[in-house]
Design an enzyme around this catalytic site. Structure first.
Site, PDB file in Angstrom:
ATOM      1  N   GLY A  71      20.023 -10.089  32.024  1.00  0.00           N
ATOM      2  CA  GLY A  71      20.051  -9.590  30.651  1.00  0.00           C
ATOM      3  C   GLY A  71      20.960 -10.428  29.774  1.00  0.00           C
ATOM      4  N   ASN A 150      24.927   1.519  26.736  1.00  0.00           N
ATOM      5  CA  ASN A 150      25.192   1.627  28.174  1.00  0.00           C
ATOM      6  C   ASN A 150      26.285   2.637  28.509  1.00  0.00           C
ATOM      7  OD1 ASN A 150      26.380  -0.690  26.728  1.00  0.00           O
ATOM      8  ND2 ASN A 150      27.693  -0.845  28.510  1.00  0.00           N
ATOM      9  N   GLN A 178      19.370  -1.157  28.881  1.00  0.00           N
ATOM     10  CA  GLN A 178      19.540   0.214  29.377  1.00  0.00           C
ATOM     11  C   GLN A 178      18.351   1.117  29.056  1.00  0.00           C
ATOM     12  OE1 GLN A 178      21.754   1.370  31.408  1.00  0.00           O
ATOM     13  NE2 GLN A 178      23.246  -0.292  31.381  1.00  0.00           N
ATOM     14  N   SER A 198      16.755  -6.295  31.948  1.00  0.00           N
ATOM     15  CA  SER A 198      17.403  -6.770  33.174  1.00  0.00           C
ATOM     16  C   SER A 198      16.833  -6.033  34.378  1.00  0.00           C
ATOM     17  CB  SER A 198      18.905  -6.499  33.060  1.00  0.00           C
ATOM     18  OG  SER A 198      19.545  -6.848  34.259  1.00  0.00           O
ATOM     19  N   GLY A 199      16.492  -6.787  35.425  1.00  0.00           N
ATOM     20  CA  GLY A 199      15.865  -6.186  36.596  1.00  0.00           C
ATOM     21  C   GLY A 199      16.717  -5.151  37.311  1.00  0.00           C
ATOM     22  N   THR A 236      13.050 -23.974  38.186  1.00  0.00           N
ATOM     23  CA  THR A 236      12.027 -23.409  39.078  1.00  0.00           C
ATOM     24  C   THR A 236      12.162 -21.893  39.140  1.00  0.00           C
ATOM     25  OG1 THR A 236      12.017 -25.453  40.345  1.00  0.00           O
ATOM     26  CG2 THR A 236      11.095 -23.511  41.432  1.00  0.00           C
ATOM     27  N   CYS A 324      40.466  -2.644  31.651  1.00  0.00           N
ATOM     28  CA  CYS A 324      41.814  -3.184  31.815  1.00  0.00           C
ATOM     29  C   CYS A 324      41.942  -4.436  30.954  1.00  0.00           C
ATOM     30  CB  CYS A 324      42.061  -3.504  33.281  1.00  0.00           C
ATOM     31  SG  CYS A 324      43.782  -3.874  33.598  1.00  0.00           S
TER      32      CYS A 324
HETATM   33  N1  PLP Z   1      23.211  -5.311  27.976  1.00  0.00           N
HETATM   34  C1  PLP Z   1      23.484  -4.064  28.360  1.00  0.00           C
HETATM   35  C2  PLP Z   1      23.315  -2.943  27.389  1.00  0.00           C
HETATM   36  C3  PLP Z   1      23.931  -3.815  29.657  1.00  0.00           C
HETATM   37  O1  PLP Z   1      24.214  -2.564  30.034  1.00  0.00           O
HETATM   38  C4  PLP Z   1      24.080  -4.908  30.552  1.00  0.00           C
HETATM   39  C5  PLP Z   1      24.607  -4.696  31.923  1.00  0.00           C
HETATM   40  O2  PLP Z   1      25.388  -3.800  32.169  1.00  0.00           O
HETATM   41  C6  PLP Z   1      23.756  -6.200  30.102  1.00  0.00           C
HETATM   42  C7  PLP Z   1      23.327  -6.362  28.811  1.00  0.00           C
HETATM   43  C8  PLP Z   1      23.885  -7.384  30.999  1.00  0.00           C
HETATM   44  O3  PLP Z   1      22.803  -7.461  31.897  1.00  0.00           O
HETATM   45  P1  PLP Z   1      22.933  -8.390  33.202  1.00  0.00           P
HETATM   46  O4  PLP Z   1      23.871  -7.710  34.127  1.00  0.00           O
HETATM   47  O5  PLP Z   1      21.543  -8.476  33.761  1.00  0.00           O
HETATM   48  O6  PLP Z   1      23.415  -9.710  32.742  1.00  0.00           O
END
Ligand code: PLP
Length: 384
Positions: A71, A150, A178, A198-199, A236, A324
């Protein structure tokens, strides 16, 4: 000890059907999808089949799907592409509630001289639509707004905001990492130009993502090299993971409606169970309009990290709303943007469910959490 996994917004378990689909491409079918021979061609067909499944999940065309590594790569590619293809426009609009995958890129662009507008959120994490329309000027190259948050799960009004961007001639990107698989998305009816997914948030493995780029949208690749992905993302192809993501997307298409209802019922039971048993706690975010699998609860006068450590002793995995920063615990940027009072923000815990969450697991959390909070409050230095 059994694991009670309530951290599905961080990552999800790889689904059995996903693993099964991947295995042949980690063993027997190792050909390069770009090769001329039929051994490679078979692998290339599997990649195209996966592309079709992802496209179906989004209401997109297969040629609009670009496989990436995650992502984060999709977000970076979208933002840089939009700015590079419109050098005459200098404005980028995003929000204070974005994931660092967008926020940190926006801050980098700011240092490069772009005018970046960060839309604020109210106490429930909602965006101010009037403010958005005010800052949406003709020199806006890109609007990048997450589909769903998220941390608190809020779903943003992407349809409306994308329409406004289009009217102003600005490109619109949404980080839907998300949202995909949890809430229906139909890009055939949405003027969204680019979308990231994101997978590993939808039961495929970590390390595979997608950037959707609408047909006809001007595009600059982030990775240059070979001609893979029609020259839009060199390298690839990660075939086993692409096939896995295809299987995950296919499952999501068939099950999203029933899953949303089932997961929301368990989430609501969990949330109600906690609110009824623990005094002085509030739900963060927009409870009327959020992902079905997410609850973020703020417990007054306790440290989120301490809650997580004690929950861990009961086998419960969750996340806190703190990060943190330079050695001290700070409430997350999202909770700070929402103005959650300090003594609540510090004790915020996110519990995120999946299709694999069971009633017994929910009952276990409802049983353990009140005692954890009571014990921590007894030794907490924070008092009213
Ligand atoms: N965007 C959001 C809203 C996410 O929650 C996350 C991962 O927590 C990402 C982007 C990043 O995705 P990735 O872990 O596949 O790089």
């Amino acid at each position: 000890m059994k694991t009670f996994y309530f951290d599905n917004n961080a990552t999800t378990a790889v689904a059995p059907e996903v693993l099964e689909a991947m295995l042949p491409y980690l063993s027997d079918f190792y050909g390069n999808p770009s090769s001329m021979h039929s051994f490679g061609g078979r692998v290339g067909s599997a990649v195209e089949q996966a592309r079709a499944h992802v496209a179906a999940l989004l209401g997109a065309e297969p040629e609009e799907i670009i496989f990436t590594s995650c992502g984060t790569e999709s977000d970076s590619t979208a933002i840089h592409s939009a700015l590079q293809t419109q050098p005459e426009k200098r404005r980028l609009i995003t929000t204070r509630a974005e994931h660092p995958a967008v926020l940190n890129v926006a801050q980098y662009c700011e240092r490069q001289g772009y005018h970046v507008v960060y839309l604020g959120v109210d106490s429930k994490g909602r965006l101010d639509q009037d403010e958005y329309l005010r800052v949406l000027t003709d020199d806006t190259a890109l609007v990048s707004i997450m589909f769903a948050n998220n941390e608190v799960g809020n779903i943003y009004p992407i349809q409306r905001m994308a329409e406004a961007a289009r009217e102003r001639g600005a490109l619109f990107h949404t980080d839907a990492v998300q949202a995909v698989g949890k809430t229906p998305i139909d890009l055939s009816h949405m003027p969204v130009d680019m979308l990231s997914l994101s997978g590993h948030k939808i039961h495929a493995p970590k390390g595979i993502g997608v950037l959707y780029a609408r047909k006809g949208v001007r595009f600059r690749p982030f990775l240059r090299g070979g001609h893979q992905e029609h020259g839009r993302r060199a390298g690839t192809e990660n075939v086993p993971y692409i096939v896995g993501l295809g299987a995950a997307a296919r499952f999501a298409v068939g099950h999203i409606q029933e899953e949303r209802i089932a997961v929301a019922r368990l989430r609501d039971k969990l949330e109600q169970g906690i609110l009824e048993r623990v005094p002085d706690c509030i739900v963060n975010g927009d409870v009327e309009n959020r992902l079905p699998n997410t609850t973020n609860i703020a417990f007054k006068n306790v440290e989120g990290e301490a809650i997580l450590l004690m929950l861990d002793r009961f086998g419960i995995c969750a996340s806190s709303g703190s990060a943190c920063t330079s050695g001290s615990l700070e409430p997350s940027h999202v909770l700070r943007a929402m103005g959650v009072p300090f003594n609540y923000a510090h004790g915020s815990v996110r519990l995120s469910l999946s299709r694999y969450t069971t009633e017994e697991e929910v009952d276990h959390v409802i049983e353990c959490l009140p005692g954890v909070i009571e014990a921590l409050r007894a030794i907490s230095p924070y008092k009213d």
